[in-house]
Design a protein around this motif. Structure first.
Motif, PDB file in Angstrom:
ATOM      1  N   VAL A  53       0.827  -1.224   0.000  1.00  0.00           N
ATOM      2  CA  VAL A  53       0.000   0.000   0.000  1.00  0.00           C
ATOM      3  C   VAL A  53       0.854   1.263   0.000  1.00  0.00           C
ATOM      4  N   HIS A  54       2.104   1.140   0.434  1.00  0.00           N
ATOM      5  CA  HIS A  54       2.987   2.317   0.511  1.00  0.00           C
ATOM      6  C   HIS A  54       3.931   2.423  -0.688  1.00  0.00           C
ATOM      7  N   ARG A  55       3.685   1.646  -1.763  1.00  0.00           N
ATOM      8  CA  ARG A  55       4.726   1.570  -2.813  1.00  0.00           C
ATOM      9  C   ARG A  55       4.990   2.888  -3.519  1.00  0.00           C
ATOM     10  N   TRP A  86      -3.987  -1.797  20.270  1.00  0.00           N
ATOM     11  CA  TRP A  86      -2.554  -1.986  20.011  1.00  0.00           C
ATOM     12  C   TRP A  86      -1.932  -0.720  19.420  1.00  0.00           C
ATOM     13  N   ARG A  87      -2.661  -0.022  18.541  1.00  0.00           N
ATOM     14  CA  ARG A  87      -2.101   1.213  17.971  1.00  0.00           C
ATOM     15  C   ARG A  87      -1.936   2.279  19.058  1.00  0.00           C
ATOM     16  N   THR A  88      -2.855   2.309  20.015  1.00  0.00           N
ATOM     17  CA  THR A  88      -2.716   3.263  21.126  1.00  0.00           C
ATOM     18  C   THR A  88      -1.494   2.926  21.971  1.00  0.00           C
ATOM     19  N   SER A 119      -1.570  -3.325  12.594  1.00  0.00           N
ATOM     20  CA  SER A 119      -2.584  -3.160  11.544  1.00  0.00           C
ATOM     21  C   SER A 119      -3.419  -1.919  11.841  1.00  0.00           C
ATOM     22  N   ASP A 120      -3.880  -1.228  10.772  1.00  0.00           N
ATOM     23  CA  ASP A 120      -4.609   0.028  10.999  1.00  0.00           C
ATOM     24  C   ASP A 120      -6.121  -0.080  10.766  1.00  0.00           C
ATOM     25  N   GLY A 121      -6.630  -1.290  10.508  1.00  0.00           N
ATOM     26  CA  GLY A 121      -8.077  -1.445  10.327  1.00  0.00           C
ATOM     27  C   GLY A 121      -8.405  -2.915  10.155  1.00  0.00           C
TER      28      GLY A 121
HETATM   29 MG    MG Z   1       0.549   1.621   8.784  1.00  0.00          MG
END
Ligand code: MG
Ligand code: ATP
Length: 140
Positions: A53-55, A86-88, A119-121
């Motif tokens: 996704v970051h390419r 986990w992101r927090t 993971s973000d979602g």
């Molecule tokens: Mg990310």
């Protein structure tokens, strides 16, 4: 809160610095169940697949070199609201901007070498868990 699963990575910088044990202890103390765990040394190509996704991002080449620079620990975590929780606990992407007490504040050394991934979602978690644990029947 519904039970969820998320993918966590202790990135190569943190494994190299021997912070893995401490980070996993923080994960357990926060109430996550570890449902899967592997030590992986990604190839550059595997890192590119993971971060596809970051390419287009300017930091893609550097990020994938870093992520393939040494062993990392990938974990499947389970908890109520696991993705957000986990992101927090990790804190902001840039350790300099992360909240006091967060893992990236404590163990990250730069915006790239930031110790952990999460993971973000829900869709990303499903893709990322499948990337490292294909077809796995998660432990209960
Ligand atoms: Mg990310
Ligand atoms: P992650 O996906 O690893 O959990 P994140 O969701 O907080 O982190 P992203 O925007 O998805 O952040 O970026 C992915 C990773 O790319 C970051 O964790 C970091 O290692 C690296 N990165 C992000 N921004 C930069 C940047 N400006 N320069 C260098 N590396 C960066």
């Amino acid at each position: 809160m519904p039970t969820e699963r998320t993918l966590a990575i202790v990135k190569p910088d943190a494994v190299r610095a021997r912070h893995a044990g401490h980070i996993i202890q923080r994960i357990e103390e926060a109430g996550f169940q570890i449902r899967a765990m592997r030590l992986v040394h990604l190839t550059k190509r595997e890192a590119e697949g993971f971060y596809a996704v970051h390419r287009e991002r300017p930091f893609f080449a550097s990020l994938t070199s870093f992520m393939s620079s040494g062993p990392a620990i990938v974990l499947g975590l389970e908890a109520p609201d696991a993705i957000r929780k986990w992101r927090t606990l990790m804190g902001a992407t840039d350790p300099a901007k992360a909240d006091p007490g967060s893992i990236r504040k404590e163990f990250g050394t730069s915006i790239e070498n930031n110790a952990t991934h999460g993971s973000d979602g829900a869709d990303t978690a499903a893709f990322e868990l499948g990337y490292f644990f294909p077809g796995i029947q998660f432990a209960r």
